[in-house]
Scaffold this active site. Sequence first.
Site, mmCIF file in Angstrom:
data_model
loop_
_atom_site.group_PDB
_atom_site.id
_atom_site.type_symbol
_atom_site.label_atom_id
_atom_site.label_comp_id
_atom_site.label_asym_id
_atom_site.label_seq_id
_atom_site.Cartn_x
_atom_site.Cartn_y
_atom_site.Cartn_z
ATOM 1 N N THR A 262 5.539 -7.115 -0.905
ATOM 2 C CA THR A 262 5.070 -6.820 0.510
ATOM 3 C C THR A 262 3.698 -6.377 0.616
ATOM 4 O O THR A 262 3.016 -7.405 0.419
ATOM 5 C CB THR A 262 5.951 -5.689 0.982
ATOM 6 O OG1 THR A 262 6.197 -4.606 0.318
ATOM 7 C CG2 THR A 262 7.491 -6.055 1.380
ATOM 8 N N LYS A 289 9.025 -5.500 -7.388
ATOM 9 C CA LYS A 289 8.086 -5.198 -6.480
ATOM 10 C C LYS A 289 7.839 -3.581 -6.004
ATOM 11 O O LYS A 289 8.742 -2.818 -6.305
ATOM 12 C CB LYS A 289 8.384 -6.015 -5.297
ATOM 13 C CG LYS A 289 9.527 -5.928 -4.473
ATOM 14 C CD LYS A 289 9.412 -4.490 -3.426
ATOM 15 C CE LYS A 289 8.152 -4.840 -2.467
ATOM 16 N NZ LYS A 289 8.254 -3.698 -1.877
ATOM 17 N N THR A 300 14.644 1.081 -8.358
ATOM 18 C CA THR A 300 13.294 0.929 -8.002
ATOM 19 C C THR A 300 13.241 0.345 -6.635
ATOM 20 O O THR A 300 14.403 0.228 -5.765
ATOM 21 C CB THR A 300 12.385 -0.088 -9.036
ATOM 22 O OG1 THR A 300 11.035 -0.172 -8.513
ATOM 23 C CG2 THR A 300 13.128 -1.422 -8.766
ATOM 24 N N GLU A 387 0.047 1.936 -3.049
ATOM 25 C CA GLU A 387 -0.955 1.790 -1.858
ATOM 26 C C GLU A 387 -2.356 2.610 -1.757
ATOM 27 O O GLU A 387 -1.958 3.987 -1.686
ATOM 28 C CB GLU A 387 -0.123 2.080 -0.659
ATOM 29 C CG GLU A 387 0.846 0.920 -0.194
ATOM 30 C CD GLU A 387 1.902 1.146 0.758
ATOM 31 O OE1 GLU A 387 2.434 0.086 1.174
ATOM 32 O OE2 GLU A 387 2.017 2.374 1.308
ATOM 33 N N ASN A 514 -0.544 2.841 5.831
ATOM 34 C CA ASN A 514 0.742 3.162 6.483
ATOM 35 C C ASN A 514 0.677 3.376 8.010
ATOM 36 O O ASN A 514 1.868 3.434 8.558
ATOM 37 C CB ASN A 514 1.484 4.215 5.616
ATOM 38 C CG ASN A 514 1.995 3.790 4.318
ATOM 39 O OD1 ASN A 514 2.900 3.268 4.195
ATOM 40 N ND2 ASN A 514 1.258 3.953 3.298
#
Length: 518
Positions: A262, A289, A300, A387, A514
């Site tokens: 993503t 991922k 995960t 991120e 986010n």
Amino acid sequence: IMVQPTASLLPQARKTSAVFGAPDGGYVYANRPTYQHRNHRSGISLLTGRQTCTTVPLARKPYAPTPSSGSSSSSSALAASIRCSAASSMPGSFDIPAAPIMIPESPSWKEVDKSICAPKGFSAQGMYGGLRASGNKGDLALVVCDEEAVAGGVFTLNVMCAAPVTYCKEILAKHDTVKAVLINAGQANAATGADGYADSCASAEAVAKALGVSSDKVLLESTGVIGKRIAMDALLESVPTLAANLGTSDADAHRAAVSITTTDLVSKSAALEVSLTNGRTVYVGGIAKGSGMIHPNMATMLGVLTCDAPVEVTLWRAMLKRASQKSFNQITVDGDTSTNDCVIGLASGAAGGSVISDPSSEDARILEAAMTGLLQGLAKSIAWDGEGATVLIQCTVSGADSEDDANKVAKSVVGSSLVKSAVFGHDPNWGRFAAAAGYSGVQYKQEDVRITLGGIPLMEGGQPLQYDAKKASEYLKSKADVHGTVDVEISIGSGPGQGIAWGCDLSYDYVKINAEYT
């Protein structure tokens, strides 16, 4: 989040070698494509920490058709070539680089190509099916075993678990073996009620029809926006194409790894050739991922592990659970446990030989250690790709009464927002390390605490030490400049317990990413 190609080169890291003249504890590189890092501080280069790594694959080699690992059959090679030739034109973009996979070294294994397709009996593919809200990066992946594989799964403990999690748990409660795993990106299919569960069932039925098997032999994983049902028209239209183009090459495995991502800026995949007793060789491979909403509890974000060793189902599931606990359960990016956390493990048995059924056997011990090492490599790559992150944080704890206690302390430290913020700001505020260790819930004596940052002693015997703050800050900055690993070591006593956890720093860009996610 856009990946911006640049003219610079992302290298492939290899273990330090005198042949290449690399300094002790560093890496030497071969040219690879790179991209602009999301925080725009610098282009990403590779880790230069104290950790020990095997070869770190950062991009896929040009595909040359080859049979599955260990196979010498010309007919198998021809079949693989035909499949892969067809797959070379799969719709979608798959050009994000691969993450550094920091797998512990062992004389029992070595890293090899083809990730989930390295074990005999497995094929995979990824494609863009139109499920993503924007862009054309692959968003649908399929992993298939030639024969039914012994299956296990480890899942999120979030009460709001997604429909595919519920579906998989029900299937595995009834069946020891499955045939395939379908993974979609774009919609999480979580908090979608009965309609979302019906979508999961319809997805499994579509795969089953394409493969000619029953739907209860298909498992599912989904990732994306919570509260969004799967774009079923796009998925149902794409599944036949996906199933018709399964392949066993490194390129096929890479497309599958990319198609489950993503906000990830890099794909995560790896494989090991494992030497068991009596000259027996097996393979384990995996893709994963994750970049945000990472604070796993029993799994995960998403992961698939493949293996060609024959393993008894109860032992296989226990090994998968323990390996996940020592890997994915020891990472955190932001403290949020996903609704979709799931790792599925498949063992084809295609390597042949006697079934591994005794948990105390040497073969069981070696195989579980290899599974753990592989999953730790994938887990660390998730934290590395957090991120907005500029560094991976690795906290090693020793002197605890037990391994569990040590792991709790380590994860508490890497999960602290204040620790993460200090690391991002290159502020060697070690008091935050001490505080985070102290509220972990583990009991120990303050006077036994020792803390070091990058080998720089900060605290000894529970007492602060005089240290060069500028040097410590420069250490943090040097790691951020190369997207490296910040090492924090904490001792809390003289007990036998040792543990480790991984996280990342907390940057301004995490909030930006986010705040604008949907």
